[in-house]
Scaffold this motif. Structure first.
Motif, PDB file in Angstrom:
ATOM      1  N   ALA A   6       0.890  -1.156  -0.087  1.00  0.00           N
ATOM      2  CA  ALA A   6      -0.174  -0.117  -0.174  1.00  0.00           C
ATOM      3  C   ALA A   6       0.608   1.165   0.313  1.00  0.00           C
ATOM      4  CB  ALA A   6      -0.920   0.226   1.032  1.00  0.00           C
ATOM      5  N   VAL A   7       2.030   1.593   0.260  1.00  0.00           N
ATOM      6  CA  VAL A   7       3.226   2.566   0.634  1.00  0.00           C
ATOM      7  C   VAL A   7       4.394   2.527   0.217  1.00  0.00           C
ATOM      8  CG1 VAL A   7       3.354   2.260   2.760  1.00  0.00           C
ATOM      9  CG2 VAL A   7       3.528   4.469   2.378  1.00  0.00           C
ATOM     10  N   LEU A   8       5.068   2.742  -0.199  1.00  0.00           N
ATOM     11  CA  LEU A   8       6.914   2.651  -0.341  1.00  0.00           C
ATOM     12  C   LEU A   8       7.139   3.375   0.158  1.00  0.00           C
ATOM     13  CD1 LEU A   8       8.934   1.544  -1.774  1.00  0.00           C
ATOM     14  CD2 LEU A   8       8.829   2.867  -3.809  1.00  0.00           C
ATOM     15  N   ILE A  53       0.164   1.614  -8.308  1.00  0.00           N
ATOM     16  CA  ILE A  53      -0.677   0.484 -10.051  1.00  0.00           C
ATOM     17  C   ILE A  53      -0.325  -0.564  -9.817  1.00  0.00           C
ATOM     18  CG2 ILE A  53      -0.835   1.280 -12.009  1.00  0.00           C
ATOM     19  CD1 ILE A  53      -0.516   4.149 -12.667  1.00  0.00           C
ATOM     20  N   VAL A  54      -1.626  -1.332  -9.575  1.00  0.00           N
ATOM     21  CA  VAL A  54      -0.986  -2.986 -10.089  1.00  0.00           C
ATOM     22  C   VAL A  54      -0.279  -3.002 -11.173  1.00  0.00           C
ATOM     23  CG1 VAL A  54      -1.884  -4.939  -9.679  1.00  0.00           C
ATOM     24  CG2 VAL A  54      -2.298  -3.705  -7.495  1.00  0.00           C
ATOM     25  N   LEU A  55       0.586  -3.704 -11.473  1.00  0.00           N
ATOM     26  CA  LEU A  55       0.995  -4.121 -12.888  1.00  0.00           C
ATOM     27  C   LEU A  55       0.576  -5.774 -13.108  1.00  0.00           C
ATOM     28  CD1 LEU A  55       4.861  -2.475 -12.876  1.00  0.00           C
ATOM     29  CD2 LEU A  55       2.018  -1.810 -13.570  1.00  0.00           C
ATOM     30  N   ASP A  56      -0.637  -6.054 -13.866  1.00  0.00           N
ATOM     31  CA  ASP A  56      -0.958  -7.169 -13.850  1.00  0.00           C
ATOM     32  C   ASP A  56      -0.646  -7.993 -15.201  1.00  0.00           C
ATOM     33  OD1 ASP A  56      -2.855  -6.962 -12.000  1.00  0.00           O
ATOM     34  OD2 ASP A  56      -4.634  -6.422 -12.791  1.00  0.00           O
ATOM     35  N   ASN A  77       4.784   5.472  -8.514  1.00  0.00           N
ATOM     36  CA  ASN A  77       5.359   6.499  -9.921  1.00  0.00           C
ATOM     37  C   ASN A  77       5.898   6.294 -10.282  1.00  0.00           C
ATOM     38  OD1 ASN A  77       3.382   7.819  -8.294  1.00  0.00           O
ATOM     39  ND2 ASN A  77       4.553   9.117  -6.765  1.00  0.00           N
ATOM     40  N   ASP A  78       7.507   6.607  -9.777  1.00  0.00           N
ATOM     41  CA  ASP A  78       8.351   6.015 -11.018  1.00  0.00           C
ATOM     42  C   ASP A  78       9.659   4.921 -10.358  1.00  0.00           C
ATOM     43  OD1 ASP A  78       8.386   8.352 -12.681  1.00  0.00           O
ATOM     44  OD2 ASP A  78      10.077   9.461 -11.209  1.00  0.00           O
ATOM     45  N   TYR A  79       8.809   4.211  -9.764  1.00  0.00           N
ATOM     46  CA  TYR A  79       9.355   2.632  -8.959  1.00  0.00           C
ATOM     47  C   TYR A  79       8.370   1.616  -8.816  1.00  0.00           C
ATOM     48  CZ  TYR A  79      12.442   6.391  -6.821  1.00  0.00           C
ATOM     49  OH  TYR A  79      13.532   7.324  -6.691  1.00  0.00           O
ATOM     50  N   ILE A  80       9.047   0.686  -9.080  1.00  0.00           N
ATOM     51  CA  ILE A  80       8.474  -0.471  -9.558  1.00  0.00           C
ATOM     52  C   ILE A  80       8.853  -1.733  -8.158  1.00  0.00           C
ATOM     53  CG2 ILE A  80       7.400  -2.380 -11.072  1.00  0.00           C
ATOM     54  CD1 ILE A  80       7.479   0.560 -11.784  1.00  0.00           C
ATOM     55  N   LYS A  81       7.908  -2.147  -7.995  1.00  0.00           N
ATOM     56  CA  LYS A  81       8.415  -2.820  -6.506  1.00  0.00           C
ATOM     57  C   LYS A  81       7.733  -4.488  -6.791  1.00  0.00           C
ATOM     58  CE  LYS A  81       8.817  -3.136  -1.118  1.00  0.00           C
ATOM     59  NZ  LYS A  81       8.189  -2.468  -0.274  1.00  0.00           N
ATOM     60  N   VAL A  82       8.187  -5.607  -7.031  1.00  0.00           N
ATOM     61  CA  VAL A  82       8.346  -6.399  -7.079  1.00  0.00           C
ATOM     62  C   VAL A  82       8.276  -7.608  -6.289  1.00  0.00           C
ATOM     63  CG1 VAL A  82       9.637  -8.135  -9.040  1.00  0.00           C
ATOM     64  CG2 VAL A  82       9.456  -5.508  -9.257  1.00  0.00           C
ATOM     65  N   TYR A  92      12.635  -1.619  -7.786  1.00  0.00           N
ATOM     66  CA  TYR A  92      13.624  -1.022  -9.195  1.00  0.00           C
ATOM     67  C   TYR A  92      13.185   0.227  -9.946  1.00  0.00           C
ATOM     68  CZ  TYR A  92      14.835  -5.989  -9.620  1.00  0.00           C
ATOM     69  OH  TYR A  92      14.997  -7.505  -9.481  1.00  0.00           O
ATOM     70  N   HIS A  93      14.262   1.678 -10.270  1.00  0.00           N
ATOM     71  CA  HIS A  93      13.672   2.038 -10.771  1.00  0.00           C
ATOM     72  C   HIS A  93      12.713   2.497 -11.479  1.00  0.00           C
ATOM     73  CE1 HIS A  93      14.168   6.891 -12.483  1.00  0.00           C
ATOM     74  NE2 HIS A  93      13.890   7.414 -11.594  1.00  0.00           N
ATOM     75  N   GLN A  94      12.310   2.844 -12.639  1.00  0.00           N
ATOM     76  CA  GLN A  94      11.613   2.304 -14.087  1.00  0.00           C
ATOM     77  C   GLN A  94      12.528   2.928 -15.154  1.00  0.00           C
ATOM     78  OE1 GLN A  94       8.437   5.113 -14.984  1.00  0.00           O
ATOM     79  NE2 GLN A  94       9.491   7.025 -15.000  1.00  0.00           N
TER      80      GLN A  94
END
Length: 446
Positions: A6-8, A53-56, A77-82, A92-94
Motif C-alpha cells: 500500500a505504501v513505499l 498501480i498494480v501491474l497485471d 510513481n517512478d519505482y516498481i516494487k516486485v 527498481y527505478h523504472q
C-alpha cells in the motif's frame, strides 16, 4: 508494521525502508534497525508514495534478464516494487527495467491467436512437412506448443502475425560486420539482412555455406553483446555449429542444452571450464586499427565478390548464346557473308539494326527504297549490294554476325575481368580478413 503493498518509503539514498517502519506520525517516521536500534526520520527527508498501480500480467526485464517467479508488481510513481514467490521483494527505478505487456490481453490479438491455436488442433506434422512413417508420433505437437503460450511480448516476432501490423526494418546491431568464418557475396548479403529484420529466412541446398553464415551471425551478435540460441530439429546441425566453434577454441561460449541431461552436464562442467587465454585481449587502439584494416580490405573483397558474380553471369550468357547460335545455324541457311559484306559493327549496334528490320511493316520480299535509305543513314549499312538480297537473307546474316560479335565480346570481357582478379593476391587477403575478424571476435569472448 506497514502494508508494503500500500505504501513505499525510501530514504535519501533511495533505499526501501518500508518493512522497517514501526510508527508513522504526521511529521515523523520511526524505523527499527536490528532488535533495539530505532531511528526517527523527518517526513521531509523521506520519499513516501501511496496508492500504487498494480501491474497485471506483464513481463519485467532488467538489462540482462527477465525476472522470474514474480508474484506481483506494483508501480509507485517512478519505482516498481516486485514481489517474488519466495517471499522476498525488490525495488527498481523504472529506468532500470523494461515492462512488457501481454499482447494476449488485447481482444483482436487474442482472437487471431485463438484462431491459429484452433487450427493447430486439426493439423499434424505430416500436413506441413515430409516425415517417415515410423516418425508419425506426437501428431498434436503444434497444439501442445500453443497450449504452453501464455504470454506474447510486443517485442516478439509473433507480434507481426497476430496484430496485423507489419514492423518496419530495423538495425538490430551495428552493421560494421566481421566475418571470421569466411564468406561470399550472397552470404554477406544474408548476414546483413539478418541484422536488419526481425525475421530472416536463409535457405539453400547442402554445401552452399549455411553453417558458415550461421557462424558469422553468431560472431556479429557476440561482438554486439547479444546472445544467440541455435535450434534445430536434429542434433547433427547444432553439433556441426558447435564443432566449428570448438575448432577455433571457442566452445566455452556455447551451452549445449535441450534435454534435461544436457543441461545437467553443462552445469556440472562449469567448474572445469577452460578460461580463454589473456593473449586474446587487445587494447582499444589495436581494435580500432584492426577495424580500419578490415574496412579497407572489405572494400576490395566486395569488389572482387561482385566481379565474380558478374563473371558468372557473363559466362552463363556466353553458354546460352553459344547454344542459341548452334540452333540458329541448324535451322537457317546463310548466304556467303563475305559477298554480302555485313559491317563488322559491335553486337549492340547489330542488335539494334535487327530490331529495326523486324519492326518494318513492309514485309515484301525485297526492301523498299525508304527502308534502304534509313538503313544506310541511321545504321550505316552503306553497302548498296546488300539490298539485292531478300529480307530473310539479310536478317539471317546480320543475326549470324551478331552472334559472332557478341560471343567474341563476352569472351574478351570475361578474360579482362579474370586477368584483373588474378593480379590481386585475394586468397591471402581473404585469409588476413578472416584472421583479423577472429581477433576481434576472441576479444569479445573474454
Amino acid at each position: 508494521m506497514l502494508n508494503e503493498e500500500a505504501v513505499l518509503i525510501l530514504d535519501k539514498k533511495g533505499k526501501d525502508i518500508t518493512s522497517k517502519v514501526i510508527l508513522m506520525s504526521d511529521s515523523k517516521v520511526d524505523v527499527q534497525y536490528g532488535e533495539n536500534k530505532i531511528y526517527s526520520y523527518n517526513k521531509s527527508n523521506l520519499l513516501i508514495i501511496k496508492n500504487p498501480i498494480v501491474l497485471d500480467d506483464c513481463l519485467i526485464k532488467t538489462s540482462s534478464k527477465a525476472l522470474s517467479n514474480v508474484m506481483k508488481a506494483l508501480k509507485f510513481n517512478d519505482y516498481i516494487k516486485v514481489f517474488f514467490s519466495n517471499g522476498t521483494n525488490k525495488i527498481y527505478h523504472q529506468s532500470e527495467i523494461t515492462i512488457e505487456e501481454n499482447l494476449l490481453n488485447r481482444e483482436q490479438v487474442r482472437g487471431i491467436f485463438n484462431y491459429l491455436k484452433e487450427m493447430a488442433n486439426h493439423l499434424t506434422i505430416s500436413d506441413i512437412t515430409q516425415i517417415n512413417e515410423n516418425e508419425k508420433t506426437n501428431t498434436d505437437f503444434l497444439n501442445k506448443i500453443y497450449e504452453k503460450v501464455k504470454f506474447l511480448s510486443p517485442y516478439s516476432v509473433v507480434k507481426n502475425y497476430v496484430s496485423g501490423i507489419k514492423s518496419t526494418n530495423i538495425n538490430i546491431i551495428d552493421q560494421k560486420n566481421i566475418y571470421p568464418f569466411s564468406f561470399n557475396l550472397s552470404q554477406q548479403s544474408a548476414i546483413k539482412n539478418a541484422f536488419q529484420n526481425n525475421i530472416s529466412v536463409i535457405e539453400g541446398p547442402p554445401g552452399t555455406g549455411k553453417t558458415q553464415t550461421i557462424l558469422n551471425i553468431i560472431s556479429n551478435a557476440i561482438i554486439n553483446k547479444k546472445t544467440v540460441a541455435v535450434l534445430s530439429n536434429n542434433n547433427s546441425a547444432t553439433d556441426n555449429v558447435f564443432e566449428k566453434l570448438e575448432k577455433h577454441n571457442l566452445s566455452s561460449i556455447c551451452a549445449k542444452l535441450g534435454k534435461v541431461d544436457n543441461i545437467k552436464e553443462f552445469l556440472q562442467n562449469q567448474q572445469n571450464i577452460n578460461l580463454y587465454p589473456k593473449s586474446w585481449g587487445i587494447e582499444e587502439n589495436q581494435e580500432q586499427q584492426i577495424r580500419r584494416d578490415l574496412l579497407e580490405m572489405n572494400q576490395e573483397i566486395e569488389w572482387y565478390l561482385n566481379e565474380k558474380n558478374v563473371i558468372a553471369v557473363l559466362k552463363q550468357e556466353l553458354e546460352d548464346l553459344k547454344l542459341e547460335q548452334k540452333y540458329f545455324h541448324e535451322n537457317n541457311e546463310l548466304q556467303d557473308t563475305k559477298r554480302m559484306n555485313i559491317p563488322n559493327f559491335a553486337a549492340k549496334k547489330l542488335h539494334k539494326y535487327l530490331l529495326y528490320l523486324n519492326k518494318q511493316k513492309n514485309k515484301k520480299e525485297y526492301f523498299s527504297k525508304k527502308v534502304q535509305i534509313l538503313s544506310q543513314a541511321k545504321y550505316k549499312f552503306l553497302n548498296p549490294r546488300l539490298y539485292k538480297y531478300t529480307i530473310k537473307d539479310i536478317l539471317n546474316n546480320v543475326e549470324s554476325r551478331y552472334y559472332e560479335k557478341r560471343i567474341e565480346e563476352l569472351k574478351n570481357i570475361i578474360n579482362e575481368k579474370e586477368q584483373k582478379i588474378d593480379m590481386l593476391n585475394l586468397e591471402k587477403m581473404f585469409s588476413n580478413y578472416t584472421e583479423l575478424s577472429m581477433v576481434i571476435l576472441k576479444k569479445f569472448c573474454l
